[in-house]
Design an enzyme around this catalytic site. Structure first.
Site, mmCIF file in Angstrom:
data_model
loop_
_atom_site.group_PDB
_atom_site.id
_atom_site.type_symbol
_atom_site.label_atom_id
_atom_site.label_comp_id
_atom_site.label_asym_id
_atom_site.label_seq_id
_atom_site.Cartn_x
_atom_site.Cartn_y
_atom_site.Cartn_z
ATOM 1 C CD GLU A 1 -11.027 2.853 -8.077
ATOM 2 O OE1 GLU A 1 -11.031 3.713 -7.111
ATOM 3 O OE2 GLU A 1 -11.701 1.862 -8.252
ATOM 4 C CG ASN B 1 -12.970 2.546 -1.259
ATOM 5 O OD1 ASN B 1 -13.020 3.729 -1.160
ATOM 6 N ND2 ASN B 1 -12.069 1.976 -2.101
ATOM 7 C CD1 TRP B 2 -18.773 4.442 1.356
ATOM 8 C CD2 TRP B 2 -19.702 6.294 1.695
ATOM 9 N NE1 TRP B 2 -19.942 4.163 2.258
ATOM 10 C CE2 TRP B 2 -20.584 5.448 2.486
ATOM 11 C CE3 TRP B 2 -20.018 7.629 1.837
ATOM 12 C CZ2 TRP B 2 -21.706 5.663 3.090
ATOM 13 C CZ3 TRP B 2 -21.070 8.288 2.575
ATOM 14 C CH2 TRP B 2 -21.799 7.151 3.217
ATOM 15 C CE LYS B 3 -13.923 1.897 -5.117
ATOM 16 N NZ LYS B 3 -13.829 1.058 -6.657
ATOM 17 C CB SER C 1 -18.058 -7.005 -8.831
ATOM 18 O OG SER C 1 -17.562 -5.953 -9.692
ATOM 19 N N GLY D 1 -17.077 -1.618 -2.743
ATOM 20 C CA GLY D 1 -17.106 -0.279 -3.231
ATOM 21 C C GLY D 1 -18.562 0.227 -3.598
ATOM 22 N N GLY D 2 -19.121 0.064 -4.555
ATOM 23 C CA GLY D 2 -20.250 0.643 -5.128
ATOM 24 C C GLY D 2 -21.450 0.250 -4.119
ATOM 25 C CG HIS E 1 -8.253 1.092 -4.372
ATOM 26 N ND1 HIS E 1 -8.710 1.350 -5.586
ATOM 27 C CD2 HIS E 1 -9.314 0.500 -3.721
ATOM 28 C CE1 HIS E 1 -9.790 0.998 -6.056
ATOM 29 N NE2 HIS E 1 -10.184 0.176 -4.699
ATOM 30 C CD GLU F 1 -10.427 -3.684 -3.544
ATOM 31 O OE1 GLU F 1 -11.393 -3.846 -3.070
ATOM 32 O OE2 GLU F 1 -9.752 -2.654 -4.053
ATOM 33 N N GLY G 1 -15.729 -2.798 -10.134
ATOM 34 C CA GLY G 1 -16.830 -1.771 -10.677
ATOM 35 C C GLY G 1 -17.457 -2.358 -11.963
HETATM 36 P P1 13P Z 1 -16.505 -2.346 -6.186
HETATM 37 O O1 13P Z 1 -17.209 -3.125 -4.977
HETATM 38 O O2 13P Z 1 -17.573 -0.848 -6.697
HETATM 39 O O3 13P Z 1 -16.448 -3.479 -7.459
HETATM 40 O O4 13P Z 1 -15.195 -1.543 -5.834
HETATM 41 C C1 13P Z 1 -14.427 -2.538 -5.253
HETATM 42 C C2 13P Z 1 -13.290 -1.518 -4.743
HETATM 43 O O5 13P Z 1 -12.633 -1.031 -5.260
HETATM 44 C C3 13P Z 1 -13.239 -1.580 -3.225
HETATM 45 O O6 13P Z 1 -11.995 -0.994 -2.976
#
Ligand code: 13P
Length: 252
Positions: free
Chosen positions: A101, A13-15, A214, A235-236, A99, A169, A175
């Protein structure tokens, strides 16, 4: 169904990250994915602006492309929104809905997430439905209650192994570099599995349940070894081909 019968999925997920030059990083992911073919499904969910380019680039490589959100309606006066049909038209195979967020920053409710999952199916996309507890909910001992409520409220009727992926999640792990213990992940995933089977029948045994929050090179092996963890939503670490491929290589 035995765990090995669910083909793992590692999705990035590149956000809100990525511009046209990110095609170079995506090429690196494609180049490294060949050795993983048949062992793990790979997906990248770039920002909507890059979906068409990445889908064209992905070609027949087998790497799936997903959106990060969609509107519940197929079209209409919804300025700034994007429908499942539009994502499909741009070349996406899947879309993340619910998600944390979006649930937090855009106040999305379970009912809205459910409508978006239904929209994903209507548009011909796999719905990747995210659930997870906050730090306060975990500390209050409410984790399983929260997950149960989110599963009940966010999953439409008609679940199949082919149309749904669930991502657990924990909000506090996203994050932050923090992750739950393997025991906590095991408890959550087993609970999610049971709840889906209870409400949606045996198809729930084949639905993939990803862990997200994470996930990185150093913890992927341990997390992916937990029963009922069928892959990761990253994510990251998915922004760097080397890290993303290294995580997926747990399944090599
Ligand atoms: P991180 O891997 O950056 O913690 O993000 C997880 C995430 O929200 C994937 O959707």
């Amino acid at each position: 169904m035995a765990i090995s019968e669910r083909r793992p999925l590692v999705a990035g997920n590149w956000k809100m990250n990525g511009l046209r030059p990110s095609a170079v990083e995506f090429s690196r992911i494609m180049a490294g994915s060949a050795g993983l073919a048949g062992k793990v499904d790979l997906m990248i969910c770039p920002p909507a602006t890059l979906i068409r380019a990445f889908a064209e680039q992905a070609g027949t490589s087998g790497i799936a492309i997903g959106g990060q959100n969609c509107h519940a309606e197929p079209a209409g006066a919804f300025t700034g929104d994007i429908s499942a049909e539009m994502l499909k038209d741009a070349g996406a195979n899947a879309v993340i809905v619910g998600h944390s967020e979006r649930r937090t920053l855009h106040k999305e409710t379970d009912a809205e997430v459910c409508a978006k999952a239904r929209a994903a199916w209507r548009g011909g996309l796999i719905a990747i439905v995210c659930i997870g507890e906050t730090q306060a909910e975990r500390e209050a001992g409410q984790t399983l209650d929260v997950l149960g409520r989110q599963i009940d409220g966010s999953l439409p009727d008609g679940v199949t192994a082919a149309n749904l992926v669930v991502a657990y999640e924990p909000v506090w792990a996203i994050g932050t570099g923090l992750t739950p213990t393997s025991a906590d992940v095991a408890q959550a995933h087993e609970f999610i599995r049971q709840r889906i089977v209870e409400h949606h029948g045996v198809a729930g045994n084949s639905v993939r349940i990803l862990y997200g929050g994470s996930v990185k090179l150093s913890n992927a092996k341990e997390l992916m070894a937990v029963p009922h963890v069928d892959g990761a939503l990253v994510g990251g670490a998915s922004l760097k081909a080397e890290d993303f491929l290294g995580i997926a290589a747990v399944y090599r």
